[in-house]
Design a protein around this motif. Structure first.
Motif, short mmCIF file in Angstrom:
data_model
loop_
_atom_site.label_atom_id
_atom_site.label_comp_id
_atom_site.label_asym_id
_atom_site.label_seq_id
_atom_site.Cartn_x
_atom_site.Cartn_y
_atom_site.Cartn_z
N GLY A 10 0.78 -1.23 0.00
CA GLY A 10 0.00 0.00 0.00
C GLY A 10 0.81 1.27 0.00
N GLU A 11 2.03 1.21 0.48
CA GLU A 11 2.86 2.41 0.56
C GLU A 11 4.27 1.93 0.89
OE1 GLU A 11 1.99 4.49 4.27
OE2 GLU A 11 0.80 2.75 4.81
N PRO A 12 5.23 2.82 0.73
CA PRO A 12 6.59 2.41 1.10
C PRO A 12 6.64 2.09 2.59
CG PRO A 12 6.60 4.49 -0.13
CD PRO A 12 5.17 4.19 0.20
N ASP A 58 7.56 -7.25 0.94
CA ASP A 58 7.05 -5.90 0.68
C ASP A 58 6.59 -5.90 -0.78
OD1 ASP A 58 6.73 -3.25 -0.03
OD2 ASP A 58 8.71 -2.60 0.63
N THR A 59 5.29 -5.79 -0.99
CA THR A 59 4.74 -6.00 -2.34
C THR A 59 4.27 -4.69 -2.94
OG1 THR A 59 2.51 -6.38 -1.48
CG2 THR A 59 3.95 -8.30 -1.64
N GLN A 62 -0.72 -1.80 -7.75
CA GLN A 62 -1.74 -0.74 -7.79
C GLN A 62 -3.09 -1.33 -8.17
OE1 GLN A 62 0.20 1.38 -11.18
NE2 GLN A 62 0.53 3.01 -9.68
N THR A 63 -4.14 -0.57 -7.93
CA THR A 63 -5.47 -0.96 -8.38
C THR A 63 -5.41 -1.34 -9.86
OG1 THR A 63 -6.42 0.63 -6.83
CG2 THR A 63 -7.87 -0.18 -8.57
N ASP A 97 4.53 6.52 -9.99
CA ASP A 97 5.41 6.42 -8.83
C ASP A 97 6.85 6.75 -9.20
OD1 ASP A 97 3.28 5.57 -7.34
OD2 ASP A 97 4.20 3.71 -6.66
N ARG A 123 4.38 8.74 -4.82
CA ARG A 123 3.75 9.25 -6.03
C ARG A 123 4.50 10.48 -6.56
NH1 ARG A 123 0.12 5.96 -8.30
NH2 ARG A 123 -0.51 7.82 -9.42
N ARG A 182 -5.42 5.71 -1.84
CA ARG A 182 -5.16 6.84 -2.71
C ARG A 182 -6.30 7.84 -2.72
NH1 ARG A 182 -3.55 3.66 -7.95
NH2 ARG A 182 -4.45 5.43 -9.02
O1 PRX Z 1 2.29 4.72 -4.71
C1 PRX Z 1 2.17 3.32 -4.76
C2 PRX Z 1 1.60 2.82 -3.45
O2 PRX Z 1 0.20 2.73 -3.63
C3 PRX Z 1 -0.15 3.10 -4.97
C4 PRX Z 1 -1.29 2.26 -5.44
O3 PRX Z 1 -2.41 2.51 -4.65
P1 PRX Z 1 -3.73 1.67 -4.82
O4 PRX Z 1 -4.12 1.63 -6.26
O5 PRX Z 1 -4.71 2.23 -3.87
O6 PRX Z 1 -3.34 0.22 -4.43
C5 PRX Z 1 -2.88 -0.04 -3.14
C6 PRX Z 1 -2.70 -1.52 -2.97
C7 PRX Z 1 -2.06 -2.22 -4.08
C8 PRX Z 1 1.11 2.90 -5.76
O7 PRX Z 1 1.10 3.68 -6.93
N1 PRX Z 1 2.13 1.49 -3.10
C9 PRX Z 1 1.47 0.33 -3.10
N2 PRX Z 1 2.25 -0.67 -2.63
C10 PRX Z 1 3.45 -0.12 -2.33
C11 PRX Z 1 3.38 1.26 -2.64
N3 PRX Z 1 4.43 2.07 -2.47
C12 PRX Z 1 5.57 1.55 -2.00
N4 PRX Z 1 5.71 0.24 -1.66
C13 PRX Z 1 4.68 -0.62 -1.81
N5 PRX Z 1 4.85 -1.90 -1.46
#
Ligand code: PRX
Length: 650
Positions: A389-391, A413-414, A417-418, A502, A517, A528
């Protein structure tokens, strides 16, 4: 957060390394890096091999048709996702737990594959009896109760695409999403439980459907007992009444590989949420393959993804990935802090979870509450941990590793994105040497690269923009009803290359480090939100003349929304107004987008062409030296803002 066009600095110099533990590796599904070479040599053949592990009614004629930026996968193939998640497991796993559900109040329920199949069929028949057909869209607005995955699988069974709308969104957000895709029915519940209280959903649906002409039926699950007097004759149906006398089987529709399985709205750089379209064969291949390899799924695993199904993570890694693998998937209704901060650890102990997949924002919140909470519970059943979901900052990674994983469990750590549908950058836990804070390497069959503004790959150790250079099966196919926006958003920056939005850098060994982002999207607690959406909600309030929303670093949530607001001439910018504006955003979008901070200002910093310079506002809000101001129309605005802001912070 990094800014497009700025130099992206290498953020971290992390030197810790974690090899796969020997006993983990010895049993791992993938313990040999050769899979990367196999997939690299011929990605289409690799994906076709994986798709071949699913059950197809009719095999495909062609693996990929790539007419950039439009991809089709497994062309001519016919399959059904609910068949793949249920029917095909019945012979061997009829009595295996498919979903282990825990309600927030402590009630629980286990659905075996046999149970789940039966109820999905009954509900699928129920939906058909309401006139829902193959090709229709169905909105789902529910709490985290088992009927939510049941509703999704029932839609998949009859070939209706679902659009799950997170239960925290407002009536207006729900209305707009229903109208955008012209949904025929809504499936909801009277309410759900959160932090010990019930929250209403049916009442919100009623408000939304007052302005959705396409809706013919509303189906409501009774969960909290709060909607008995809200039922509109003719339109509204109780879930339990609807399924009661339905046949226990329902023939799955033969869906084309490229038929839409679902759409899911997500925030982009403009105010209007976009309906990300995922199809059947490719999406399932991605969700199935990544769940199997990234989570190293074994027959006896008890796998828990803590995400809400209202987001893509819940779709791919609570429902479709684990169920297509015949796994046991744990589902929890409530919040991590109810009745106390040890709830997650209590759930892991209670069900002997072996795998836990959660968000860094949750881990940071747990860190803050202290180790005594996990220490109260026996977490020795765990063997693998994941984040999404985020770093994740290395300190949070280390805490998770040590205090939850007991120094025994690899942490994956995966990154995804949607739009990507499934995990694209990730360790394989039996193969990859982990570095805290790095999502490591592209999954087999995925080609990712870090490029500069011109699309030229930067060298190792350099930062830039993250792109995906080849199509992959679970990629979004389009934006619902708006292929132009699809092209513009993802494919216009670099020809025929998917732009993720990203920033990233690779290190000397080619590991990927995600940097957040580079566009106007805020990542709040791994969700997001577009700055534009918040801004249009604010400007919608009669007191507001202009607004700029930014993401401000936040210790737990990653980022929090802060808003700079200019009020109309005759209006007094009071604290009461600030509170009212926060409430207004909650009403327009949902609590998820509520600004933590509203800062009133007479003027906003703008370029000469009138664009608000959010980058400078972020610098101010985060107390940094303000960056390059040469394009500002009026440089004085910044000094005034800085002084004012410093005053209010004191
Ligand atoms: O910025 C990245 C961050 O979440 C964004 C995607 O958000 P969303 O579509 O809501 O999906 C979230 C779940 C998959 C990406 O563009 N993001 C997601 N995973 C990571 C991440 N940033 C860093 N590390 C991650 N593991």
């Amino acid at each position: 957060m990094v800014e497009s066009g700025d130099k992206i600095d290498a953020l971290l110099h992390e030197t810790r390394r974690f090899e796969p533990p020997a006993d983990f590796q010895a049993r791992a599904t993938i313990s040999d890096a050769a899979i990367y070479d196999e997939a690299d040599a011929d990605p289409e053949a690799f994906w076709a091999r994986m798709a071949g592990e699913l059950s197809w009614f009719k095999p495909w004629d062609q693996v990929l048709d790539w007419q950039p930026p439009f991809a089709k996968w497994f062309i001519g193939g016919k399959l059904n996702v609910s068949y793949n998640c249920l029917d095909r497991h019945l012979e061997k796993k009829r009595n295996k737990a498919a979903i282990v559900w825990e309600g927030e109040p402590g009630d629980w329920k286990v659905y075996t594959y046999g149970d789940l199949h039966r109820e999905v069929c009954q509900f699928a028949n129920g939906l058909k009896s309401l006139g829902v057909q193959k090709g229709d869209r169905v909105a789902i607005y529910m709490p985290m109760i088992p009927e939510l995955p049941i509703a999704m699988l029932a839609c998949a069974r009859i070939g209706a695409a679902h659009s799950v709308v997170f239960g925290g969104f407002s009536a207006e957000s729900l209305r707009d999403r229903i109208n955008d895709c012209q949904a025929k029915a809504v499936i909801t519940a009277d309410g759900g439980y959160r932090r010990g209280n019930s929250f209403p959903l049916k009442a919100t649906v009623d408000e939304a459907v007052a302005e959705t002409p396409s809706i013919e039926a509303v189906v409501t699950v009774r969960r909290t007992g709060t909607a008995d007097d809200l039922m509109t004759e003719g339109r509204d149906h109780w879930y339990h009444d609807l399924i009661k006398d339905q046949p226990l089987t329902c023939e799955p529709e033969w869906m084309d590989s490229e038929d839409m399985l679902f759409l899911l709205y997500t925030s982009g750089t403009t105010g209007k949420p976009k309906g990300v379209v995922h199809t059947t064969g490719g999406y399932l291949t991605g969700a199935y393959t990544t769940t199997k390899f990234v989570f190293d799924l074994k027959e006896e695993d008890v796998y828990w993804c803590t995400a809400d199904i209202g987001w893509v993570t819940g779709h791919s890694y609570l429902v479709y990935g684990p169920l297509s693998n015949g796994a046991t998937s744990v589902m929890y209704e409530g919040t991590p802090d109810y009745p106390d901060w040890d709830r997650f650890w209590a759930i892991i102990e209670k069900y002997r979870c072996t795998i836990c997949y959660t968000a860094p924002t949750a881990i940071r919140a747990f860190m803050r509450q202290g180790e005594e909470h996990p220490r109260k519970h026996d977490l020795t059943s765990l063997r693998l941990l994941g984040t999404v979901g985020e770093p994740i900052n290395p300190e949070a990674w280390m805490w998770y590793w040590e205090h939850i994983g007991g120094g025994r469990c690899p942490v994956v750590d995966t990154w995804w994105q949607t739009e990507t549908g499934s995990i694209l950058i990730t360790p394989l836990p039996g193969v990859t040497t982990l570095k805290p804070g790095s999502a490591t390497r592209p999954f087999p069959g995925i080609s990712a690269e870090v490029v500069d503004e011109k699309g030229k790959p930067v060298g190792r150790g350099e930062g830039g923009l993250l792109v995906i250079t080849k199509p992959w099966p679970s990629m979004l196919r389009t934006i619902y009803g708006d292929p132009e926006r699809y092209k513009e958003q993802y494919w216009s920056r670099f020809p025929n290359i998917y732009f993720t939005g990203d920033g990233a850098r690779t290190d000397e060994e080619g590991y990927f480090w995600l940097l957040g982002r580079v566009d106007d999207v805020i990542n709040v607690a791994a969700h997001r939100i577009s700055t534009m959406e918040v801004e249009s909600a604010l400007v919608d309030h009669p007191a507001v003349a202009e607004a700029a929303a930014i993401g401000k670093n936040h210790e737990i949530k990653g980022q929090a929304v802060a808003a700079f607001v200019t009020v109309r001439k005759e209006i007094d910018p009071t604290d009461a107004l600030a509170a009212e504006l926060k409430q207004h955003v909650t009403k327009k979008i949902g609590a998820i987008a509520r600004p933590d901070e509203i800062f009133f200002t007479a003027e906003l910093p703008k370029t000469r062409s009138g664009k608000i310079m959010r980058r400078l506002l972020r610098d101010i809000a985060e107390g940094r030296a303000v960056g390059d101001t040469t394009t500002l129309a009026d440089p004085n605005v910044i000094q005034k803002l800085k002084d004012q802001y410093a005053e209010t912070e004191e």
